[in-house]
Design a protein around this motif. Structure first.
Motif, mmCIF file in Angstrom:
data_model
loop_
_atom_site.group_PDB
_atom_site.id
_atom_site.type_symbol
_atom_site.label_atom_id
_atom_site.label_comp_id
_atom_site.label_asym_id
_atom_site.label_seq_id
_atom_site.Cartn_x
_atom_site.Cartn_y
_atom_site.Cartn_z
ATOM 1 N N TYR A 44 0.866 -1.172 0.000
ATOM 2 C CA TYR A 44 0.000 0.000 0.000
ATOM 3 C C TYR A 44 0.908 1.229 0.000
ATOM 4 O O TYR A 44 1.389 1.641 1.053
ATOM 5 C CB TYR A 44 -0.923 -0.024 1.218
ATOM 6 C CG TYR A 44 -1.802 -1.251 1.225
ATOM 7 C CD1 TYR A 44 -2.975 -1.288 0.495
ATOM 8 C CD2 TYR A 44 -1.428 -2.399 1.919
ATOM 9 C CE1 TYR A 44 -3.768 -2.418 0.464
ATOM 10 C CE2 TYR A 44 -2.214 -3.541 1.899
ATOM 11 C CZ TYR A 44 -3.392 -3.542 1.178
ATOM 12 O OH TYR A 44 -4.160 -4.669 1.148
ATOM 13 N N PRO A 45 1.169 1.804 -1.182
ATOM 14 C CA PRO A 45 2.158 2.884 -1.270
ATOM 15 C C PRO A 45 1.683 4.163 -0.584
ATOM 16 O O PRO A 45 0.513 4.533 -0.669
ATOM 17 C CB PRO A 45 2.324 3.098 -2.772
ATOM 18 C CG PRO A 45 1.064 2.596 -3.373
ATOM 19 C CD PRO A 45 0.579 1.492 -2.483
ATOM 20 N N SER A 46 2.606 4.832 0.096
ATOM 21 C CA SER A 46 2.271 6.086 0.763
ATOM 22 C C SER A 46 2.429 7.279 -0.177
ATOM 23 O O SER A 46 1.823 8.322 0.044
ATOM 24 C CB SER A 46 3.161 6.274 1.997
ATOM 25 O OG SER A 46 4.515 6.274 1.602
ATOM 26 N N ASN A 47 3.220 7.127 -1.239
ATOM 27 C CA ASN A 47 3.424 8.239 -2.168
ATOM 28 C C ASN A 47 2.507 8.179 -3.390
ATOM 29 O O ASN A 47 2.571 9.041 -4.246
ATOM 30 C CB ASN A 47 4.884 8.279 -2.622
ATOM 31 C CG ASN A 47 5.307 7.038 -3.372
ATOM 32 O OD1 ASN A 47 4.544 6.075 -3.483
ATOM 33 N ND2 ASN A 47 6.521 7.037 -3.867
ATOM 34 N N GLY A 48 1.688 7.138 -3.497
ATOM 35 C CA GLY A 48 0.742 7.035 -4.599
ATOM 36 C C GLY A 48 1.337 6.530 -5.898
ATOM 37 O O GLY A 48 0.720 6.651 -6.949
ATOM 38 N N LYS A 49 2.515 5.945 -5.876
ATOM 39 C CA LYS A 49 3.170 5.434 -7.080
ATOM 40 C C LYS A 49 3.494 3.957 -6.925
ATOM 41 O O LYS A 49 3.868 3.505 -5.858
ATOM 42 C CB LYS A 49 4.476 6.197 -7.347
ATOM 43 C CG LYS A 49 4.299 7.681 -7.546
ATOM 44 C CD LYS A 49 3.648 7.965 -8.853
ATOM 45 C CE LYS A 49 3.499 9.467 -9.042
ATOM 46 N NZ LYS A 49 2.645 9.788 -10.154
ATOM 47 N N CYS A 50 3.357 3.213 -8.018
ATOM 48 C CA CYS A 50 3.722 1.793 -8.058
ATOM 49 C C CYS A 50 4.880 1.617 -9.036
ATOM 50 O O CYS A 50 4.874 2.192 -10.117
ATOM 51 C CB CYS A 50 2.559 0.936 -8.553
ATOM 52 S SG CYS A 50 1.240 0.701 -7.386
ATOM 53 N N ASP A 51 5.854 0.831 -8.649
ATOM 54 C CA ASP A 51 6.940 0.482 -9.557
ATOM 55 C C ASP A 51 6.503 -0.695 -10.424
ATOM 56 O O ASP A 51 5.604 -1.460 -10.072
ATOM 57 C CB ASP A 51 8.189 0.095 -8.770
ATOM 58 C CG ASP A 51 8.759 1.261 -7.992
ATOM 59 O OD1 ASP A 51 8.648 2.402 -8.473
ATOM 60 O OD2 ASP A 51 9.321 1.022 -6.911
ATOM 61 N N TRP A 52 7.143 -0.864 -11.564
ATOM 62 C CA TRP A 52 6.846 -1.985 -12.438
ATOM 63 C C TRP A 52 7.551 -3.262 -11.998
ATOM 64 O O TRP A 52 7.080 -4.364 -12.252
ATOM 65 C CB TRP A 52 7.261 -1.661 -13.875
ATOM 66 C CG TRP A 52 6.369 -0.651 -14.499
ATOM 67 C CD1 TRP A 52 6.603 0.682 -14.604
ATOM 68 C CD2 TRP A 52 5.089 -0.874 -15.076
ATOM 69 N NE1 TRP A 52 5.546 1.291 -15.220
ATOM 70 C CE2 TRP A 52 4.599 0.358 -15.523
ATOM 71 C CE3 TRP A 52 4.305 -2.007 -15.262
ATOM 72 C CZ2 TRP A 52 3.366 0.488 -16.137
ATOM 73 C CZ3 TRP A 52 3.082 -1.864 -15.878
ATOM 74 C CH2 TRP A 52 2.621 -0.633 -16.305
#
Length: 88
Positions: A70-78
């Motif tokens: 659950y990312p805190s910065n709103g970004k997902c890595d590939w």
């Protein structure tokens, strides 16, 4: 008459790749690729505006199974590297 050398350094250069892969997995973990994600957008953004998306859940799949973050910065890595759960 020239004699053929059977043991040359160039014959063993291929071993660098498997050793590099083993070191990467040992130090950084096994690679996991993104499998699914949940996201939300502001009301003014269009559905196809990828920059405006705020990711709330990222699920990765790899050799060690499924990892959900659950990312805190709103970004997902590939791609994510993960170590074996419960292991060294």
């Amino acid at each position: 008459m020239n004699r053929t050398r059977f043991l040359r350094l160039s014959f063993f250069l291929w071993i660098v790749v498997p050793i590099g892969l083993c070191l990467t997995v040992a130090l950084g973990g096994s690679p996991h690729v993104i499998f699914s994600y949940d996201w939300s957008t502001p009301r003014h953004a269009s559905y196809g505006d990828f920059e405006a998306r705020h990711y709330t859940r990222c699920t990765f799949i790899g050799f060690y199974g499924v990892i959900t973050e659950y990312p805190s910065n709103g970004k997902c890595d590939w791609l994510r590297f993960a170590k074996k759960p419960g292991g060294a």
